[in-house]
Write an enzyme that holds these catalytic residues in place. Structure first.
Site, PDB file in Angstrom:
ATOM      1  CB  CYS A  29      -0.904  -0.060   1.230  1.00 39.71           C
ATOM      2  SG  CYS A  29      -1.736   1.474   1.648  1.00 39.71           S
ATOM      3  CB  CYS A  32       0.385   1.852   4.102  1.00 38.53           C
ATOM      4  SG  CYS A  32      -1.291   1.223   3.951  1.00 38.53           S
TER       5      CYS A  32
END
Length: 104
Positions: A29, A32
């Site tokens: 991600c 993230c």
């Protein structure tokens, strides 16, 4: 920053005696990775009143499912074992703190 697992989630988050901000994230991600240094800063700056923890959603899908996480990153602030604030997606530090300010 505290690393969470399915095994320690209850004791470290649900039974905690102060607010815990949980970062549900995944290795793949990109947002993230953007938010991780911001959460590190918040963890250090607010260490006296807030615990910041992270849980890899791919490694612990049972916890992700329990809280209805549909995308990463999702941040959930827990107080007294209850989720009180949910933030989905990466945000700048000032906006994250503004969203969380009423809870700790």
């Amino acid at each position: 920053m505290l690393t969470l697992t399915s095994d320690n989630f209850e004791t470290q988050v649900l039974e905690a005696d102060r607010p815990v901000l949980v970062d549900f994230w995944a290795d793949w991600c990109p947002p993230c990775k953007l938010i991780a240094p911001i959460l590190d800063e918040i963890s250090t700056e607010y260490a006296d009143r807030l615990t910041v923890a992270k849980l890899n959603g791919d490694d612990h899908p049972d916890v992700v499912s329990r809280y209805g996480i549909m995308g990463f990153p999702t941040l959930i602030l827990f107080r007294k074992g209850e989720p009180v604030q949910r933030i989905t997606g990466a945000k700048p530090k000032r906006l994250l703190l503004a969203d969380l300010a009423d809870h700790f």
